[in-house]
Design an enzyme around this catalytic site. Structure first.
Site, PDB file in Angstrom:
ATOM      1  N   LYS A 172      15.830  21.461 -10.078  1.00  0.00           N
ATOM      2  CA  LYS A 172      15.034  20.329 -10.704  1.00  0.00           C
ATOM      3  C   LYS A 172      15.997  19.450 -11.473  1.00  0.00           C
ATOM      4  O   LYS A 172      16.505  19.913 -12.489  1.00  0.00           O
ATOM      5  CB  LYS A 172      13.410  20.684 -11.424  1.00  0.00           C
ATOM      6  N   SER A 230      14.988  21.881 -15.814  1.00  0.00           N
ATOM      7  CA  SER A 230      13.840  22.721 -15.893  1.00  0.00           C
ATOM      8  C   SER A 230      14.374  23.943 -16.481  1.00  0.00           C
ATOM      9  O   SER A 230      15.315  24.448 -16.047  1.00  0.00           O
ATOM     10  CB  SER A 230      13.095  22.925 -14.681  1.00  0.00           C
ATOM     11  N   HIS A 282       0.922  -1.356  -0.094  1.00  0.00           N
ATOM     12  CA  HIS A 282      -0.001   0.020  -0.084  1.00  0.00           C
ATOM     13  C   HIS A 282       0.843   1.412   0.113  1.00  0.00           C
ATOM     14  O   HIS A 282       0.395   2.164   0.429  1.00  0.00           O
ATOM     15  CB  HIS A 282      -0.783   0.149   1.163  1.00  0.00           C
ATOM     16  N   GLU A 317       9.315   8.980 -17.008  1.00  0.00           N
ATOM     17  CA  GLU A 317       7.811   9.054 -17.219  1.00  0.00           C
ATOM     18  C   GLU A 317       7.357   8.684 -18.406  1.00  0.00           C
ATOM     19  O   GLU A 317       6.321   8.417 -18.777  1.00  0.00           O
ATOM     20  CB  GLU A 317       7.807  10.873 -17.125  1.00  0.00           C
TER      21      GLU A 317
END
Ligand code: ARG
Length: 458
Positions: A280, A274, A153, A287
């Site tokens: 970042k 970025s 979980h 992704e």
């Protein structure tokens, strides 16, 4: 090509909707190989003369050279790769070119070309999966003893080793590779010679063409051979399953690379920055692996739905079988390469992983198990006692093994000092010795088996 019985040519719309050359030109190598095998067989069987067979073969070789050097021309009027090649052959060798299509049809031709292409795509995926397996086994070996939290979980559940976690994906990749191997073995039958749908009256030799094209043998039923695309669906289904696995791994890397986790630093070469937030490091490759999975599953669904209502034998709908397969194959190849690079070159923050495992009361189960084993407490009661210990540690802001013995004994007097031997994350992991468990010795065994499977020990 069919002009004989028509008085008007096709409209612009008809030409455009009918044309598959924009995408099936990718089959040119397979198409020329299929035609060369067919022509040689027609010559050997005396269906065409040896001179005509030789002229056709020389023309086809020349076309292959042209396409290799300049690409395949795209003329909608010629509809597809089969007509494009045949048209060029006629330009090169004259009317003899018209003898090539004896005893075959574009229906068995396209089924053969596409099978050859998909068979090769299986092999490409198998090789790429093998590379991923190597990367996983190598990193798992390196981190066989590294403690990290195991989750259920997405809650910290029990400590595991990073090596064990990586080997979980090794197992998935191993099965994924098997699926491509099995799909390739199943599709290893040659449709050529099934002709339009019923076979042919010419005395062709299907065993010869099948062997020349590297198939194990010819397909057994002409209707089936020209009208099923289950081989492409087998490929797409293996690709979709593989992409699902890659997507789960990608999701974990995205999560682990985020600052609150900080478990992994993805390689610079597979990250992006970025333009406005200099702090970042975006896990774009991971992704996109996750995103590509959706498109690969979409390709499988699109071909399944396209096939579901088609009566035997060939229908033109089936021309649309190629774009989803080509797209999925390209996406899968990229996804496997990106994931292999991320696994091979990421750096893992083992201190943060260990700290997260220690902070999460991940050894609570070990305390409960100790009560069962050493004090004869029924598991449900042990679970309750352990809950109280976790509550106390949480209130004190310390780990379970940092509680005092008196505190533990106040919760349950059956606890004694020996319990501390099982409360550390190292003890917890080392104890999980069951076959397939996370104990470092088991992980090392699993890695050794994997390395042997991959011939990595030379
Ligand atoms: N371009 C067609 C395809 O890809 C080739 C087969 C055409 N056959 C036919 N009977 N019209 O499916």
């Amino acid at each position: 090509m069919w002009g004989g019985r028509f008085s008007a040519g096709p409209s612009a719309v008809m030409r455009e909707i009918n044309a598959s050359i924009p995408f099936d030109k990718a089959l040119w190598r397979e198409d020329i190989a299929g035609s060369r095998a067919h022509a040689a067989m027609l010559g050997a069987r005396g269906i065409i003369s040896a001179e005509d067979a030789a002229a056709i073969d020389a023309g086809l070789v020349r076309i292959a050279e042209e396409y290799e050097a300049h690409g395949v021309p795209e003329a909608w009027d010629l509809e597809d790769i089969h007509m494009t090649v045949e048209h060029r052959l006629a330009e090169l060798i004259g009317p003899v070119a018209g003898r090539l299509h004896t005893g075959r049809s574009r229906n068995d031709q396209v089924a053969t070309d596409f099978r050859l292409w998909v068979k090769n795509a299986c092999q490409v995926a198998e090789k790429a999966l093998e590379n991923l397996q190597r990367a996983l086994a190598t990193r798992a070996d390196e981190y066989a003893e590294t403690i990290m939290p195991g989750f259920t979980h997405l809650q910290i559940a029990q400590p595991v080793t990073l090596g064990h976690h990586l080997m979980a994906y090794y197992e998935m990749a191993r099965r994924d590779r098997d699926r491509f191997v099995a799909a390739r073995a199943r599709m290893d039958e040659c449709p050529l010679g099934s002709a339009a749908l019923a076979g042919t009256g010419f005395p062709i030799d299907r065993n010869a063409t099948a062997a020349a094209l590297g198939f194990a043998g010819p397909t057994a039923n002409s209707l089936d051979a020209v009208s099923d695309r289950d081989f492409a669906l087998d490929y797409l289904s293996a690709a979709a399953q593989c992409a699902l696995h890659l997507s789960r791994l990608a999701e974990e890397l995205v999560l682990w690379a985020s600052q609150p986790f900080g478990f992994v630093r993805l390689p610079d070469a597979l990250s992006t920055g970025s333009s406005i937030m200099p702090q970042k490091r975006n896990p774009d490759a991971a992704e996109l692996v996750r995103g590509h999975c959706g498109r690969i599953v979409g390709a499988l669904v699109s071909l399944m739905v396209m096939m579901k209502g088609l009566p035997l034998a060939y229908s033109k709908d089936m021309q649309d079988d190629k774009p989803p397969v080509f797209e999925a194959a390209g996406l899968l190849e990229l996804s496997l390469a990106a994931m292999t690079g991320m696994i091979a070159d990421s750096s893992f923050d083992t201190a943060r992983m260990r700290a997260a495992a220690e902070a999460g009361f991940a050894t609570a189960t070990d305390l409960a198990d100790w009560l069962v084993r050493e004090a004869g407490v029924p598991f449900r009661e042990a679970h309750h006692i352990t809950g109280a210990a976790v509550k106390l540690a949480e209130a004190r802001g310390c780990a379970l093994d940092a509680l005092q013995l008196e505190d533990l004994r106040a919760i349950d007097a059956r606890i004694d000092g020996r319990v501390f031997a099982v409360l550390s994350v190292d003890a917890s992991v080392a104890a999980r010795l069951s076959y397939g468990g996370t104990a470092p010795v088991r992980v090392r065994e699993a890695v050794a088996k994997a390395r042997a499977e991959l011939d990595m020990n030379q």
